[in-house]
Design a protein around this motif. Structure first.
Motif, PDB file in Angstrom:
ATOM      1  N   UNK A   1     -14.716   6.121  20.594  1.00 39.96           N
ATOM      2  CA  UNK A   1     -14.852   5.003  19.662  1.00 39.96           C
ATOM      3  C   UNK A   1     -13.693   4.040  19.877  1.00 39.96           C
ATOM      4  N   UNK A   2     -14.037   2.766  20.107  1.00 42.85           N
ATOM      5  CA  UNK A   2     -13.043   1.727  20.369  1.00 42.85           C
ATOM      6  C   UNK A   2     -13.146   0.672  19.277  1.00 42.85           C
ATOM      7  N   UNK A   3     -12.044   0.407  18.589  1.00 44.57           N
ATOM      8  CA  UNK A   3     -12.081  -0.600  17.530  1.00 44.57           C
ATOM      9  C   UNK A   3     -10.743  -0.745  16.846  1.00 44.57           C
ATOM     10  N   UNK A   4     -10.675  -1.663  15.888  1.00 50.28           N
ATOM     11  CA  UNK A   4      -9.442  -1.924  15.134  1.00 50.28           C
ATOM     12  C   UNK A   4      -9.348  -0.913  13.995  1.00 50.28           C
ATOM     13  N   UNK A   5      -8.482   0.068  14.142  1.00 53.17           N
ATOM     14  CA  UNK A   5      -8.495   1.237  13.263  1.00 53.17           C
ATOM     15  C   UNK A   5      -7.389   1.210  12.210  1.00 53.17           C
ATOM     16  N   UNK A   6      -7.018   0.035  11.746  1.00 52.25           N
ATOM     17  CA  UNK A   6      -6.011  -0.018  10.687  1.00 52.25           C
ATOM     18  C   UNK A   6      -6.577   0.586   9.400  1.00 52.25           C
ATOM     19  N   UNK A   7      -5.694   1.082   8.562  1.00 55.80           N
ATOM     20  CA  UNK A   7      -6.085   1.830   7.373  1.00 55.80           C
ATOM     21  C   UNK A   7      -6.905   0.953   6.434  1.00 55.80           C
ATOM     22  N   UNK A   8      -8.131   1.385   6.156  1.00 56.27           N
ATOM     23  CA  UNK A   8      -9.024   0.629   5.296  1.00 56.27           C
ATOM     24  C   UNK A   8      -9.990  -0.266   6.042  1.00 56.27           C
ATOM     25  N   UNK A   9      -9.896  -0.313   7.374  1.00 56.01           N
ATOM     26  CA  UNK A   9     -10.798  -1.180   8.142  1.00 56.01           C
ATOM     27  C   UNK A   9     -12.190  -0.581   8.219  1.00 56.01           C
ATOM     28  N   UNK A  10     -13.183  -1.452   8.390  1.00 58.42           N
ATOM     29  CA  UNK A  10     -14.559  -0.982   8.551  1.00 58.42           C
ATOM     30  C   UNK A  10     -14.725  -0.185   9.843  1.00 58.42           C
ATOM     31  N   UNK A  11     -13.970  -0.561  10.872  1.00 58.79           N
ATOM     32  CA  UNK A  11     -14.048   0.180  12.134  1.00 58.79           C
ATOM     33  C   UNK A  11     -13.576   1.620  11.940  1.00 58.79           C
ATOM     34  N   UNK A  12     -12.464   1.801  11.232  1.00 60.27           N
ATOM     35  CA  UNK A  12     -11.989   3.165  10.968  1.00 60.27           C
ATOM     36  C   UNK A  12     -13.020   3.950  10.163  1.00 60.27           C
ATOM     37  N   UNK A  13     -13.641   3.275   9.184  1.00 59.09           N
ATOM     38  CA  UNK A  13     -14.655   3.954   8.378  1.00 59.09           C
ATOM     39  C   UNK A  13     -15.837   4.392   9.231  1.00 59.09           C
TER      40      UNK A  13
END
Length: 346
Positions: free
Chosen positions: A9-21
């Motif tokens: 999984x590749x994406x912007x994984x900052x805390x609370x981001x939709x990508x992390x979710x």
């Protein structure tokens, strides 16, 4: 014998981001997930060399891109994923993503309107037909993507993350009668001017860029910083009527807030669209409006007991109807494999 799907999984994984979710959603659905965080590419730290380069040159810093690309390639080489899922990876090297070691099935997920030039790049558009599946949260994008030559397209609604969006305490005895959690947009200003005039001191905005764009503020409206991760639900709990405003640049007919607000127990007061009417029953599980006049009428006549009753019904509907990121991950994988669980042949 079957085994759990391996997902890079590749994406912007900052805390609370939709990508992390969404990455967590794949894991919750049963996948073996390895991630590569690309936050620095989309949002370099203020004042960093990458930030300065982008401001001066108008493009992403090549040394940063090279590091990210190297991490992606190394992860694929070591992990040999069966699936590559990229969350709005339009600024990355498309050829590298589409030709990783092990030749994984490739999925590009966009949470935004892919017909808006701000949400694509020439390089991504040139390679779009090479992706095995393009996932969009905008129903109107499906035909547009097919017309552009996308190999396969899936419409998947936005979602909520139970880790962040849930019933919560409120940090103060005071409850704001009206509130909005979201970004500044020029076409949102007038509605808050009217709200501030009609309900002075009773409305709050939590979101980025409002103070920068409107340094003198909006009369009658309090403005605060954005709320993310755990802070989102505690903020929702402190608001009686939570506004769900759509992004006109995305031609939204629903948004992440459409799920997040009711999942957090907030009263959903949103724009009347077909998708909102599919999601919740107007008057019983949410309150919908057409235009500012109807919104002001709804808020002016809203009683606390009614707000509590409708909010509870909306919370029950959303949280029992399969709208988590894990549900969306299963839907995406079901599109790819023809199955409903995250398992593929060994």
């Amino acid at each position: 014998m079957n085994k759990h799907a391996r997902v890079l999984f590749v994406g912007d994984l900052w805390r609370g981001s939709n990508a992390k979710s969404l990455a967590d959603g794949f894991a919750a659905a049963g996948a073996d997930v390895v991630t590569v965080d690309t936050t620095g590419v989309a949002s370099p730290a203020l004042g960093s060399p990458e930030w300065v380069y982008r401001k001066v040159k108008g493009r992403r810093a090549p040394w940063l891109l090279n590091r990210v690309h190297a991490r992606i390639h190394a992860a694929a080489d070591a992990f040999r994923p069966q699936f590559l899922v990229c969350f709005k990876s339009i600024h990355l090297d498309q050829d590298l993503l589409l030709h990783l070691p092990g030749n994984p099935v490739t999925v590009h997920y966009s949470p935004d309107d892919v017909s808006n030039p701000a949400n694509t790049t020439p390089a991504y558009l040139a390679a779009e037909a090479g992706w095995d599946l393009v996932v969009t949260t905008k129903r109107h994008n499906v035909g547009e993507l097919r017309a552009r030559g996308a190999r396969a397209v899936a419409f998947v609604r936005s979602a909520y993350d139970p880790a962040w969006h849930h019933l919560s305490y409120r940090p103060s005895p005071r409850r704001w009668p009206i509130g909005f959690i979201g970004n500044y947009r020029p076409d949102r200003v007038e509605v808050f001017r009217r709200l501030g005039a009609a309900f002075p001191g009773r409305c709050v905005i939590h979101g980025p860029y409002w103070r920068r764009a409107l340094p003198r503020g909006i009369p009658g409206v309090a403005v605060s910083a954005g709320r993310y991760a755990e802070d989102f639900s505690t903020t929702v709990a402190g608001i009686q009527a939570n506004l769900v405003l759509l992004n006109s640049d995305n031609r939204d007919t629903h948004t992440c807030r459409s799920f997040e607000v009711p999942a957090a127990g907030g009263l959903f007061v949103g724009e009347r669209t077909t998708e909102h009417q599919e999601l919740l029953t107007d008057g019983r599980e949410c309150l919908l409006f057409d235009g500012e006049d109807e919104l002001l009428d709804i808020l002016g006549s809203l009683a606390p007991a009614a707000a509590t009753r409708v909010a509870a019904a909306g919370h029950h509907r959303v949280t029992t109807s399969g709208h988590t990121y894990a549900d969306r991950a299963r839907q995406i994988m079901g599109t790819l494999t023809g199955r409903t669980e995250l398992e593929v042949p060994a």
